[in-house]
Design a protein around this motif. Structure first.
Motif, PDB file in Angstrom:
ATOM      1  N   PRO A 108       0.808  -1.228   0.000  1.00  0.00           N
ATOM      2  CA  PRO A 108       0.000   0.000   0.000  1.00  0.00           C
ATOM      3  C   PRO A 108       0.840   1.276   0.000  1.00  0.00           C
ATOM      4  O   PRO A 108       0.510   2.247  -0.678  1.00  0.00           O
ATOM      5  N   GLY A 109       1.932   1.260   0.762  1.00  0.00           N
ATOM      6  CA  GLY A 109       2.803   2.429   0.813  1.00  0.00           C
ATOM      7  C   GLY A 109       3.416   2.739  -0.540  1.00  0.00           C
ATOM      8  O   GLY A 109       3.549   3.911  -0.923  1.00  0.00           O
ATOM      9  N   ASN A 110       3.783   1.701  -1.278  1.00  0.00           N
ATOM     10  CA  ASN A 110       4.354   1.902  -2.613  1.00  0.00           C
ATOM     11  C   ASN A 110       3.329   2.499  -3.568  1.00  0.00           C
ATOM     12  O   ASN A 110       3.630   3.441  -4.312  1.00  0.00           O
ATOM     13  N   LEU A 111       2.110   1.959  -3.554  1.00  0.00           N
ATOM     14  CA  LEU A 111       1.079   2.497  -4.445  1.00  0.00           C
ATOM     15  C   LEU A 111       0.776   3.953  -4.103  1.00  0.00           C
ATOM     16  O   LEU A 111       0.683   4.802  -4.995  1.00  0.00           O
ATOM     17  N   ARG A 116       1.404   9.684  -5.617  1.00  0.00           N
ATOM     18  CA  ARG A 116       1.858  11.044  -5.282  1.00  0.00           C
ATOM     19  C   ARG A 116       2.928  11.511  -6.268  1.00  0.00           C
ATOM     20  O   ARG A 116       2.971  12.681  -6.653  1.00  0.00           O
ATOM     21  N   LEU A 117       3.795  10.594  -6.696  1.00  0.00           N
ATOM     22  CA  LEU A 117       4.804  10.925  -7.705  1.00  0.00           C
ATOM     23  C   LEU A 117       4.145  11.295  -9.034  1.00  0.00           C
ATOM     24  O   LEU A 117       4.582  12.230  -9.715  1.00  0.00           O
ATOM     25  N   CYS A 118       3.103  10.562  -9.396  1.00  0.00           N
ATOM     26  CA  CYS A 118       2.379  10.893 -10.629  1.00  0.00           C
ATOM     27  C   CYS A 118       1.812  12.302 -10.538  1.00  0.00           C
ATOM     28  O   CYS A 118       1.886  13.077 -11.496  1.00  0.00           O
ATOM     29  N   ASP A 119       1.277  12.642  -9.401  1.00  0.00           N
ATOM     30  CA  ASP A 119       0.742  13.980  -9.181  1.00  0.00           C
ATOM     31  C   ASP A 119       1.849  15.029  -9.311  1.00  0.00           C
ATOM     32  O   ASP A 119       1.679  16.066  -9.957  1.00  0.00           O
ATOM     33  N   TRP A 120       3.013  14.751  -8.726  1.00  0.00           N
ATOM     34  CA  TRP A 120       4.144  15.684  -8.738  1.00  0.00           C
ATOM     35  C   TRP A 120       4.658  15.915 -10.159  1.00  0.00           C
ATOM     36  O   TRP A 120       4.957  17.047 -10.554  1.00  0.00           O
ATOM     37  N   TYR A 121       4.766  14.826 -10.926  1.00  0.00           N
ATOM     38  CA  TYR A 121       5.335  14.921 -12.273  1.00  0.00           C
ATOM     39  C   TYR A 121       4.281  15.123 -13.365  1.00  0.00           C
ATOM     40  O   TYR A 121       4.589  15.032 -14.548  1.00  0.00           O
ATOM     41  N   GLY A 122       3.064  15.404 -12.983  1.00  0.00           N
ATOM     42  CA  GLY A 122       2.038  15.721 -13.967  1.00  0.00           C
ATOM     43  C   GLY A 122       1.553  14.544 -14.781  1.00  0.00           C
ATOM     44  O   GLY A 122       1.082  14.718 -15.910  1.00  0.00           O
ATOM     45  N   VAL A 123       1.651  13.331 -14.231  1.00  0.00           N
ATOM     46  CA  VAL A 123       1.113  12.147 -14.900  1.00  0.00           C
ATOM     47  C   VAL A 123      -0.364  12.040 -14.525  1.00  0.00           C
ATOM     48  O   VAL A 123      -0.698  11.869 -13.350  1.00  0.00           O
ATOM     49  N   LYS A 124      -1.234  12.131 -15.508  1.00  0.00           N
ATOM     50  CA  LYS A 124      -2.666  12.197 -15.222  1.00  0.00           C
ATOM     51  C   LYS A 124      -3.325  10.831 -15.115  1.00  0.00           C
ATOM     52  O   LYS A 124      -4.415  10.715 -14.552  1.00  0.00           O
ATOM     53  N   GLN A 125      -2.662   9.786 -15.678  1.00  0.00           N
ATOM     54  CA  GLN A 125      -3.277   8.453 -15.693  1.00  0.00           C
ATOM     55  C   GLN A 125      -2.340   7.413 -15.086  1.00  0.00           C
ATOM     56  O   GLN A 125      -1.196   7.260 -15.518  1.00  0.00           O
ATOM     57  N   LEU A 126      -2.838   6.689 -14.096  1.00  0.00           N
ATOM     58  CA  LEU A 126      -2.126   5.553 -13.501  1.00  0.00           C
ATOM     59  C   LEU A 126      -2.955   4.309 -13.769  1.00  0.00           C
ATOM     60  O   LEU A 126      -4.137   4.240 -13.402  1.00  0.00           O
ATOM     61  N   ILE A 127      -2.340   3.331 -14.429  1.00  0.00           N
ATOM     62  CA  ILE A 127      -3.009   2.074 -14.740  1.00  0.00           C
ATOM     63  C   ILE A 127      -2.530   1.009 -13.755  1.00  0.00           C
ATOM     64  O   ILE A 127      -1.328   0.846 -13.533  1.00  0.00           O
ATOM     65  N   GLY A 146      -3.368  13.117  -0.213  1.00  0.00           N
ATOM     66  CA  GLY A 146      -4.315  13.942  -0.955  1.00  0.00           C
ATOM     67  C   GLY A 146      -4.233  13.817  -2.462  1.00  0.00           C
ATOM     68  O   GLY A 146      -5.164  14.218  -3.172  1.00  0.00           O
ATOM     69  N   SER A 147      -3.145  13.256  -2.973  1.00  0.00           N
ATOM     70  CA  SER A 147      -2.988  13.141  -4.428  1.00  0.00           C
ATOM     71  C   SER A 147      -3.993  12.167  -5.045  1.00  0.00           C
ATOM     72  O   SER A 147      -4.177  12.152  -6.262  1.00  0.00           O
ATOM     73  N   ILE A 148      -4.629  11.368  -4.223  1.00  0.00           N
ATOM     74  CA  ILE A 148      -5.614  10.401  -4.707  1.00  0.00           C
ATOM     75  C   ILE A 148      -6.730  11.083  -5.488  1.00  0.00           C
ATOM     76  O   ILE A 148      -7.351  10.475  -6.363  1.00  0.00           O
ATOM     77  N   SER A 149      -6.974  12.347  -5.194  1.00  0.00           N
ATOM     78  CA  SER A 149      -8.063  13.077  -5.856  1.00  0.00           C
ATOM     79  C   SER A 149      -7.633  13.756  -7.149  1.00  0.00           C
ATOM     80  O   SER A 149      -8.462  14.317  -7.865  1.00  0.00           O
ATOM     81  N   ARG A 150      -6.330  13.714  -7.464  1.00  0.00           N
ATOM     82  CA  ARG A 150      -5.834  14.486  -8.618  1.00  0.00           C
ATOM     83  C   ARG A 150      -5.260  13.626  -9.744  1.00  0.00           C
ATOM     84  O   ARG A 150      -4.799  14.164 -10.756  1.00  0.00           O
ATOM     85  N   VAL A 151      -5.248  12.312  -9.573  1.00  0.00           N
ATOM     86  CA  VAL A 151      -4.736  11.408 -10.605  1.00  0.00           C
ATOM     87  C   VAL A 151      -5.812  10.384 -10.927  1.00  0.00           C
ATOM     88  O   VAL A 151      -6.429   9.811 -10.020  1.00  0.00           O
ATOM     89  N   ASN A 152      -6.040  10.154 -12.209  1.00  0.00           N
ATOM     90  CA  ASN A 152      -7.025   9.150 -12.629  1.00  0.00           C
ATOM     91  C   ASN A 152      -6.408   7.759 -12.502  1.00  0.00           C
ATOM     92  O   ASN A 152      -5.375   7.481 -13.116  1.00  0.00           O
ATOM     93  N   VAL A 153      -7.024   6.900 -11.714  1.00  0.00           N
ATOM     94  CA  VAL A 153      -6.502   5.546 -11.482  1.00  0.00           C
ATOM     95  C   VAL A 153      -7.503   4.536 -12.007  1.00  0.00           C
ATOM     96  O   VAL A 153      -8.694   4.595 -11.677  1.00  0.00           O
ATOM     97  N   SER A 154      -7.026   3.596 -12.845  1.00  0.00           N
ATOM     98  CA  SER A 154      -7.906   2.594 -13.443  1.00  0.00           C
ATOM     99  C   SER A 154      -7.330   1.206 -13.240  1.00  0.00           C
ATOM    100  O   SER A 154      -6.120   0.994 -13.389  1.00  0.00           O
TER     101      SER A 154
END
Length: 242
Positions: A108-111, A116-127, A146-154
């Motif tokens: 869980p910590g890794n995910l 959060r890294l995706c949010d920092w580097y402007g990655v909008k989609q995490l698969i 808080g980054s959970i609300s700013r990156v699309n996760v599928s």
């Protein structure tokens, strides 16, 4: 006061099947909760030991004792507040830009850190593969800060998704080409593997572009990098190249 039914509901949300059944998850801590309140997520109810969060309507806010917070918290040392949010409906996958794909990441910590890294580097989609740890696991939620609300996760069948992908595919391997000597495109899908086993054999067969993060130590006995650490390096290099 927190009723017995409320305690039962909130503690049940520590298990994925009940999060799915109730379509709810919870977050703890002032900073994380405030980030989620400021997002487009919908609050179900807020429980706090302090009379704060004045921006939350009183009908959705309950002042509780520390002893009650301990009953509903997933933390060994509870913060001052816990908030239950509604799980949003799934959004359409973003198929352009730089995308990170996770092959069976279980910690869980890794995910949370990767999100959060995706949010920092402007990655909008995490698969995420269907075997990857659940996004709404309380430890994942805490790690995202808080980054959970700013990156699309599928969550998808990763083999099928990658086989049909139109973007170039990249993967991290010990025997790949040095990421520091590779020309990296602006768009692409980068696959990061499982903590213990790396990228699965089925996924490996699909990936053409094999990348590695070279070791510089004299002894070079370290077997691998933590997957979140590796993701940070990979994202940094993709953005630096573009």
């Amino acid at each position: 006061m927190v009723s017995k039914n409320q305690i039962k509901l909130i503690t049940s949300l520590q298990q994925k099947k009940y999060r799915i059944a109730h379509k709810l998850f919870f977050a703890e801590g002032v900073k994380v909760i405030q980030e989620l309140l400021d997002s487009n997520l919908e609050l179900d109810h807020l429980y706090s030991t302090q009379n704060d969060f004045d921006n939350v309507e009183s009908s959705k806010r309950t002042l509780i004792h520390e002893s009650d917070l301990k009953k509903i918290s997933a933390l060994a040392n509870p913060n001052t507040c816990l908030a239950v949010f509604k799980i949003p409906t799934h959004k359409e996958i973003i198929s352009s830009g730089l995308i990170i794909a996770l092959d069976n990441v279980r910690d869980p910590g890794n995910l949370g850190t990767i999100l959060r890294l995706c949010d920092w580097y402007g990655v909008k989609q995490l698969i995420c593969s269907n075997e990857t740890v659940d996004l709404y696991n309380s430890k994942v939620v805490q790690a995202t800060m808080g980054s959970i609300s700013r990156v699309n996760v599928s969550y998808v069948d990763l083999n099928l998704y990658l086989a049909e992908a139109k973007l170039p595919l990249f993967g991290t391997f010990m025997d790949g080409n040095s990421i520091y000597k590779t020309t990296l495109p602006k768009e692409g899908i980068v696959v990061m593997g499982n903590e213990a086993n790396g990228i699965s054999e089925e996924i490996e067969k699909i990936i053409i572009n094999r990348l590695s993060i070279p070791r510089f130590g004299d002894i070079q006995k370290t077997e691998s990098l933590n997957v979140a650490t590796a993701t940070a390096i990979v994202l940094s290099e993709f953005r630096r190249n573009n």
